[in-house]
Write an enzyme that holds these catalytic residues in place. Structure first.
Site, short mmCIF file in Angstrom:
data_model
loop_
_atom_site.label_atom_id
_atom_site.label_comp_id
_atom_site.label_asym_id
_atom_site.label_seq_id
_atom_site.Cartn_x
_atom_site.Cartn_y
_atom_site.Cartn_z
N HIS A 143 0.94 -1.32 -0.07
CA HIS A 143 0.13 0.05 -0.14
C HIS A 143 0.91 1.23 0.00
CE1 HIS A 143 -2.61 3.10 2.20
NE2 HIS A 143 -3.16 3.02 1.33
N GLU A 173 2.03 1.66 -3.45
CA GLU A 173 1.06 2.28 -4.24
C GLU A 173 1.12 3.84 -4.29
OE1 GLU A 173 -3.30 3.48 -3.73
OE2 GLU A 173 -2.89 1.20 -2.98
N HIS A 174 1.11 4.51 -3.24
CA HIS A 174 1.16 5.64 -2.98
C HIS A 174 2.38 6.39 -3.62
CE1 HIS A 174 -1.89 6.91 0.36
NE2 HIS A 174 -1.99 5.54 -0.03
N GLU A 229 -4.54 8.14 6.63
CA GLU A 229 -5.66 7.40 6.04
C GLU A 229 -5.91 6.19 6.87
OE1 GLU A 229 -5.87 4.39 2.03
OE2 GLU A 229 -4.19 5.74 2.41
#
Length: 440
Positions: free
Chosen positions: A65, A68-69, A145
Site C-alpha cells: 500500500h 502504491e502511494h 488514512e
C-alpha cells in the site's frame, strides 16, 4: 512464450481468447491483454501486479500500500505534478488500489489519448524514483488514512472479522499496515520490496475500449524500453497456488470498543477459495441470504422489523481460502436481537434448504449483476486482468452464465450445509465491553 536459440531473445506470443479478447506475452513474461469495443469513445488501462499485502513479512506490513502511494510521486521522466497533470489535461482520471493478493494502477481516458495513458502509467509503475522526501510525505498521508479508517466503524468491523478468522496470518492483517509497521519503514526497505517484487512476469497490462491490440502492444513495449521492467527472457508467473491449507482460528468473538451511535456486526466464518467449483452455488446462496432487498436477511431484519438500515451477506475469495459473512448496523440496544435473527436465518437455510423460487431469483441476481457490471470499459478491463492474473485463463461470458444456470437446489443446500451448519466467529465494533456477546 516462444523461446529462441541461445543468444537470441524469445519472440512475443499473441493469442486470441474468448469474446474476441487478445493476449500477447512479451519475451520478459509481461502480458498485454485487450478487448476492442469499437462502439465506445473511451479506453480503460490497468497495470496489474500480482503482489499484495499477503506477500509482506510482518515487519513490512503495509509495504504494498505504501508503494502504491509512492509510484505516482515521480519517475526519471516526470514529476508527481506532471504525472497527474498530463492525464487530467485530457480529461482523464488515474488512481490505484491495493488488495491482499494484487495491486492495480489504472487510468480512463478518451480513446485518442490511450497512447498518453500507456506512457504515463507504465512509466510510473516501471521507473519510479521513490525520493526520500516523498517517502516521508506519504508516510504522513498513510498514517492519516489509517486514522480515518478507524473513524469508519462500518468498514473497520470487516478488518476485525478477517483478523478473527485468520489471526496473524497475512490474510488477517490490515492492507494498510498499522502505525507500528508503517512508521519505522525505511525508503531502502520499500525500494527493495519494489525491485524484488515488481517483476515483469508478475505484471499484466490490460486495456478495454476503442483500441487496436497490436497498437497497444507497441505502445507498451515503447514505454517499457530502458526501464527495470525491460528485462531478458522469462515465462509469465503462474496464478497464485491454491493447494495449501490456510490455518484459521477456532470460532470466537472479538469486540472492539468504540463510542459509536450504532453497533456494527459481522458474523461468519471460512468461505471458499476462488478455485472451488462450489463458488457458483455460493454466489447464488449469498444473494438468497443477503444479496438484495428481496433477500431473507433484508426482509426479516429491515422490512419486517425495522431493526437495521443496512444488512447484507458477502463472500471474499482468495487463492487458498475465503470468507463468508453477514453484516448488520443497528442501534446498540438492538444488537442482541439482530444477532439472534441472523443466526436463526443461517441455521434455517443450513437445515431446511431453499425454495425453487429462491433458486431462480438468486441465479438471476448473479447473472444480472455480472452482465450489468460489464457495461463500461473500466469493468471490462478489470475482468480481463483478474482472469489472467488470478485464474490464468479467461472464461467467456456465456460460459460463466452457463455455470450459474447449472447450479441446482442441491448444490446450494450442500454449500449452505458446508459453511453455515456450525459455530461462527463474531466481530463487533461499538459501545460494548468484551463479554457483552456470549457465544452463539
Amino acid at each position: 512464450m516462444v523461446n529462441g536459440p541461445a543468444g537470441r531473445p524469445a519472440r512475443s506470443l499473441t493469442q486470441t481468447l474468448p469474446d474476441g479478447v487478445r493476449r500477447t506475452t512479451l519475451p520478459s513474461g509481461l502480458r498485454v491483454i485487450t478487448e476492442a469495443i469499437p462502439t465506445t469513445r473511451s479506453a480503460a488501462l490497468g497495470v496489474w501486479v500480482g503482489i499484495g499485502s499477503r506477500d509482506e513479512a510482518p515487519a513490512m506490513s503495509g509495504a504494498s500500500h505504501f508503494l502504491e502511494h509512492l509510484l505516482f510521486k515521480g519517475t526519471h521522466k516526470r514529476t508527481a505534478l506532471q504525472i497527474s497533470a498530463e492525464i487530467e489535461a485530457v480529461g482523464g482520471e488515474t488512481n490505484a488500489f491495493t488488495t491482499k493478493e494484487y495491486t492495480c494502477y489504472y487510468a480512463r481516458v478518451l480513446d485518442s489519448d490511450l497512447p498518453l495513458a500507456v506512457d504515463v502509467l507504465v512509466d510510473a509503475v516501471a521507473d519510479s524514483i521513490l525520493d526520500p522526501a516523498d517517502v516521508e510525505t506519504e508516510r504522513g498521508v498513510i498514517l492519516e488514512e489509517i486514522a480515518m479508517h478507524e473513524d469508519e466503524p462500518g468498514d473497520e468491523v470487516h478488518d476485525v472479522f478477517a483478523e478473527a478468522i485468520y489471526g496473524n496470518h497475512p490474510l488477517g492483517r490490515l492492507i494498510s499496515g498499522t502505525p507500528e509497521s508503517v512508521t519505522p519503514m525505511t525508503r531502502t526497505q520499500i525500494n527493495n520490496f519494489y525491485r524484488k517484487r515488481y517483476k515483469a512476469p508478475e505484471i499484466v497490462i490490460a486495456a478495454a475500449g476503442n483500441l487496436d491490440h497490436a497498437t497497444v502492444v507497441r505502445l507498451v513495449r515503447k514505454a517499457l524500453a530502458g526501464t527495470p521492467l525491460d528485462t531478458g527472457a522469462a515465462g509469465p508467473a503462474q496464478p497464485r497456488a491454491g493447494d495449501k491449507r490456510v490455518r484459521v482460528q477456532k470460532p470466537h468473538t472479538v469486540v472492539l470498543h468504540r463510542d459509536t451511535e450504532q453497533a456494527h456486526i459481522v458474523l461468519g466464518g471460512v468461505g471458499l477459495s476462488r478455485y472451488d467449483d462450489r463458488r457458483f452455488a455460493l454466489g447464488v446462496l449469498n444473494n438468497i441470504l443477503g444479496g438484495g432487498m428481496s433477500s431473507r436477511l433484508f426482509q426479516e431484519i429491515r422490512e419486517k422489523r425495522g431493526l437495521a438500515y443496512s444488512v447484507y451477506s458477502y463472500a471474499a475469495q482468495y487463492a487458498d481460502s475465503g470468507l463468508f459473512g453477514v453484516y448488520a448496523g443497528c442501534a446498540p440496544g438492538k444488537a442482541g436481537e439482530v444477532l439472534d435473527l441472523i443466526r436463526q436465518e443461517l441455521e434455517r437455510v443450513a437445515s431446511s434448504g431453499i425454495t425453487a423460487e429462491e433458486l431462480v431469483r438468486g441465479k438471476g441476481m448473479v447473472k444480472g449483476s455480472y452482465v450489468l457490471g460489464l457495461e463500461d470499459t473500466g469493468s471490462r478491463m478489470s475482468r480481463l486482468a483478474k482472469s489472467e492474473l488470478l485464474h490464468g485463463h479467461l472464461m467467456s461470458v456465456d460460459e460463466l452464465l452457463g455455470r450459474v444456470d447449472a447450479v441446482t437446489i442441491a448444490d446450494v443446500e450442500k454449500v449452505a450445509g458446508d459453511l453455515l451448519a456450525h459455530r461462527h466467529s463474531l466481530a463487533v465494533v461499538g459501545p460494548f465491553d468484551e463479554g457483552a456477546f456470549p457465544p452463539g
